[in-house]
Design a protein around this motif. Structure first.
Motif, PDB file in Angstrom:
ATOM      1  N   GLU A 255       0.828  -1.204   0.000  1.00  0.00           N
ATOM      2  CA  GLU A 255       0.000   0.000   0.000  1.00  0.00           C
ATOM      3  C   GLU A 255       0.869   1.263   0.000  1.00  0.00           C
ATOM      4  OE1 GLU A 255      -2.579  -0.269   3.323  1.00  0.00           O
ATOM      5  OE2 GLU A 255      -3.780  -1.910   2.488  1.00  0.00           O
TER       6      GLU A 255
ATOM      7  N   LEU B 155       2.390   1.570  -3.458  1.00  0.00           N
ATOM      8  CA  LEU B 155       1.360   2.004  -4.407  1.00  0.00           C
ATOM      9  C   LEU B 155       1.098   3.496  -4.281  1.00  0.00           C
ATOM     10  CD1 LEU B 155      -1.280  -0.881  -4.222  1.00  0.00           C
ATOM     11  CD2 LEU B 155      -0.136  -0.083  -6.282  1.00  0.00           C
ATOM     12  N   ASP B 156       0.978   3.952  -3.042  1.00  0.00           N
ATOM     13  CA  ASP B 156       0.717   5.376  -2.819  1.00  0.00           C
ATOM     14  C   ASP B 156       1.874   6.228  -3.340  1.00  0.00           C
ATOM     15  OD1 ASP B 156      -0.849   7.561  -1.450  1.00  0.00           O
ATOM     16  OD2 ASP B 156       1.019   7.715  -0.313  1.00  0.00           O
TER      17      ASP B 156
ATOM     18  N   PHE C 143       3.971   5.460  -5.757  1.00  0.00           N
ATOM     19  CA  PHE C 143       3.977   5.443  -7.223  1.00  0.00           C
ATOM     20  C   PHE C 143       2.900   6.361  -7.784  1.00  0.00           C
ATOM     21  CE2 PHE C 143       2.405   3.478 -11.221  1.00  0.00           C
ATOM     22  CZ  PHE C 143       3.519   3.750 -12.005  1.00  0.00           C
ATOM     23  N   GLU C 144       1.705   6.318  -7.201  1.00  0.00           N
ATOM     24  CA  GLU C 144       0.622   7.181  -7.681  1.00  0.00           C
ATOM     25  C   GLU C 144       0.986   8.655  -7.519  1.00  0.00           C
ATOM     26  OE1 GLU C 144      -2.727   5.889  -5.467  1.00  0.00           O
ATOM     27  OE2 GLU C 144      -3.031   4.051  -6.641  1.00  0.00           O
ATOM     28  N   ARG C 145       1.609   8.979  -6.381  1.00  0.00           N
ATOM     29  CA  ARG C 145       1.997  10.378  -6.162  1.00  0.00           C
ATOM     30  C   ARG C 145       3.093  10.797  -7.137  1.00  0.00           C
ATOM     31  NH1 ARG C 145       4.457  10.731  -1.797  1.00  0.00           N
ATOM     32  NH2 ARG C 145       4.129   8.735  -0.730  1.00  0.00           N
TER      33      ARG C 145
ATOM     34  N   VAL D  83       3.589   9.593 -10.205  1.00  0.00           N
ATOM     35  CA  VAL D  83       2.979   9.772 -11.523  1.00  0.00           C
ATOM     36  C   VAL D  83       2.189  11.073 -11.575  1.00  0.00           C
ATOM     37  CG1 VAL D  83       1.250   8.846 -13.122  1.00  0.00           C
ATOM     38  CG2 VAL D  83       2.923   7.317 -12.066  1.00  0.00           C
ATOM     39  N   ASP D  84       1.442  11.345 -10.503  1.00  0.00           N
ATOM     40  CA  ASP D  84       0.678  12.600 -10.458  1.00  0.00           C
ATOM     41  C   ASP D  84       1.607  13.804 -10.557  1.00  0.00           C
ATOM     42  OD1 ASP D  84      -1.684  11.252 -10.272  1.00  0.00           O
ATOM     43  OD2 ASP D  84      -1.855  11.429  -8.093  1.00  0.00           O
TER      44      ASP D  84
ATOM     45  N   ALA E 104       9.279   8.645 -10.709  1.00  0.00           N
ATOM     46  CA  ALA E 104       8.245   7.651 -11.044  1.00  0.00           C
ATOM     47  C   ALA E 104       8.879   6.290 -11.308  1.00  0.00           C
ATOM     48  CB  ALA E 104       7.450   8.119 -12.261  1.00  0.00           C
TER      49      ALA E 104
ATOM     50  N   ALA F 155      -1.775  -1.039 -10.817  1.00  0.00           N
ATOM     51  CA  ALA F 155      -1.301   0.303 -10.470  1.00  0.00           C
ATOM     52  C   ALA F 155      -0.951   1.097 -11.723  1.00  0.00           C
ATOM     53  CB  ALA F 155      -0.089   0.203  -9.549  1.00  0.00           C
TER      54      ALA F 155
ATOM     55  N   ASP G 127      -4.256   2.035 -13.481  1.00  0.00           N
ATOM     56  CA  ASP G 127      -4.982   3.097 -12.783  1.00  0.00           C
ATOM     57  C   ASP G 127      -4.306   4.454 -12.956  1.00  0.00           C
ATOM     58  OD1 ASP G 127      -6.770   1.218 -11.927  1.00  0.00           O
ATOM     59  OD2 ASP G 127      -5.927   1.007  -9.911  1.00  0.00           O
ATOM     60  N   ALA G 128      -2.961   4.454 -12.982  1.00  0.00           N
ATOM     61  CA  ALA G 128      -2.239   5.720 -13.062  1.00  0.00           C
ATOM     62  C   ALA G 128      -2.209   6.280 -14.483  1.00  0.00           C
ATOM     63  CB  ALA G 128      -0.816   5.539 -12.539  1.00  0.00           C
TER      64      ALA G 128
END
Length: 430
Positions: A214, A217-218, A220-222, A224-225, A359, A378, A381-382
């Motif tokens: 988790e 994942l968080d 990686f999402e941050r 990419v954002d 990233a 992941a 979703d990203a």
């Protein structure tokens, strides 16, 4: 007020400080004994139960229980009362025989609470990145944690560590957690030959893995954002295709057999179809045109060693061989090997982009702790909302293979059509 009782391993009462023990066996004691519960310690309830081996007429296993509503130390109280009862009855506590008796012995002689032993438990947990806050969080979320220890001496030191670090935590030292009478424990300490130090048990380890996943994942999402949303200071955000390019050629994506396809890249099937038509169609049409010309009679039978029918068939065979060659080459080059991941440029061209670099780093950490499905999800979703496709390399190969087949079939169909027109024209003119 306090109460001390002693039971045989089958739950038969032997002694009760409140008076003559009842004759009825206590099934709770029997279940715990059969489950290998060596000790249960619940400071909030003022309760402790511990196994101890005592020699009366012969060595026997007993369970001593002590409960109080006072502030006295539970562990020293139960061992003190066992000692005094044994002295009054002329019994002998079987110290030093090993097994779960070692747990009782180290509590009784105080070595379980040696500062160095307690510190060793903390060091071993820290070596596995398990801080006290981690245990508290797990207990809050899951209700309990399980810890493996190599022996009962280590179990005693772990009990002492938990008692010191986590006020009010209930602890069960047990071989099995499948017994309802210890379900209220916050920490299950389980001796196991599979470890050589204090380590998370299977349920706690699964929670830690999930927590790491988790967190990754968080991150990686941050990352990419951050790469795709740099606009507050007026700078241009990273193009989704550029990020997709970099991720596609990263080691985790390659190792997992995935492909990340930028939105401006045609599908693998369409690309192969176009390439196959580019090479196969001209040759097929030329062979069909030549065959048609022979069939119409451009070359009279009297001027050639072969008849026009034979020449036409020969031209068609040449066309078929040409299409077969194109098919074989395209399949071997593009389907089996697939297009290189570096065909759009070297990876180094992204090194100057810090956000893309972060990233890539975040993806690497995610791949280290998560399974293939989680990584693929992941990435989808990203990148999916930005029109970037994440797919398996095997599926891309199937798409390319189908594209080659369609291209060869279309070329053959066009050639057949040209030859059919020539045959029809010959019949009309003839």
């Amino acid at each position: 007020m306090s109460r001390f009782r002693l039971y045989g391993s089958g739950g038969r009462p032997v002694y009760d400080s409140a008076g003559e023990p009842a004759e009825r066996r206590l099934e709770q004691i029997k279940r715990e004994f059969n489950a290998g519960v060596a000790l249960f310690y619940d400071p909030d309830a003022g309760l402790v139960r511990a196994q101890v081996k005592i020699h009366r007429h012969s060595p026997e296993q007993f369970v001593a229980t002590y409960q109080t509503d006072g502030e006295e130390d539970l562990l020293s109280s139960v061992t003190d009362r066992v000692r005094r009862l044994a002295e009054r009855r002329g019994w002998t506590i079987q110290h030093g025989i090993g097994g779960n008796q070692a747990l009782y012995d180290t509590i009784d002689d105080g070595s379980a609470f040696d500062p160095e032993s307690v510190a060793a438990v903390e060091r071993e947990l820290s070596a596995g990145s398990i801080a006290p806050e981690t245990i508290r969080e797990a207990v809050t979320e899951r209700g309990a944690v399980d810890l493996y220890v190599p022996n009962y001496e280590a179990a005693a030191a772990t009990l002492a560590y938990v008692r010191e670090a986590f006020e009010g935590y209930a602890v069960a030292v047990t071989e099995s957690t499948d017994v309802d009478t210890i379900a209220g424990a916050d920490v299950f300490v389980r001796p196991s030959r599979d470890v050589d130090r204090v380590a998370p048990g299977p349920e706690f380890a699964a929670w830690l893995d999930s927590r790491q996943t988790e967190t990754a994942l968080d991150a990686f999402e941050r990352a990419v954002d951050a790469a795709l949303s740099r606009d507050e200071d007026g700078s241009s955000p990273t193009a989704p295709d550029a990020l997709a390019d970099a991720l596609d050629r990263s080691a985790p994506v390659s190792d997992l057999g995935l492909r990340i396809v930028p939105s401006d890249e045609p599908s693998a099937g369409r690309r192969e179809r176009r390439r196959t038509l580019r090479y196969g169609l001209p040759g097929a049409l030329l062979a069909a045109a030549v065959a048609g010309a022979f069939w119409i009679g451009v070359v009279p039978d009297s001027a050639a060693a072969l008849t026009r029918g034979q020449l036409s068939i020969g031209a068609l065979v040449v066309g078929a061989l040409w299409l077969g060659s194109v098919f074989a080459i395209r399949v071997r080059r593009d389907v089996r090997a697939g297009p290189p991941r570096t065909e759009r440029g070297p990876q180094s061209r992204f090194e100057a982009d810090d956000d893309i670099g972060r990233a890539l780093d975040a993806l690497g950490r995610l791949a280290d702790v998560a399974d293939e499905e989680a990584v693929s999800e992941a990435l989808t979703d990203a990148l999916g909302p930005h029109g970037v496709e994440v797919c398996r390399e095997s599926e891309r190969r199937r798409q390319r293979y189908r594209g080659v087949i369609v291209g060869v079939a279309a070329s053959a169909g066009a050639a057949v059509l040209v030859f059919a027109v020539a045959v029809l024209a010959a019949s009309v003119l003839g």
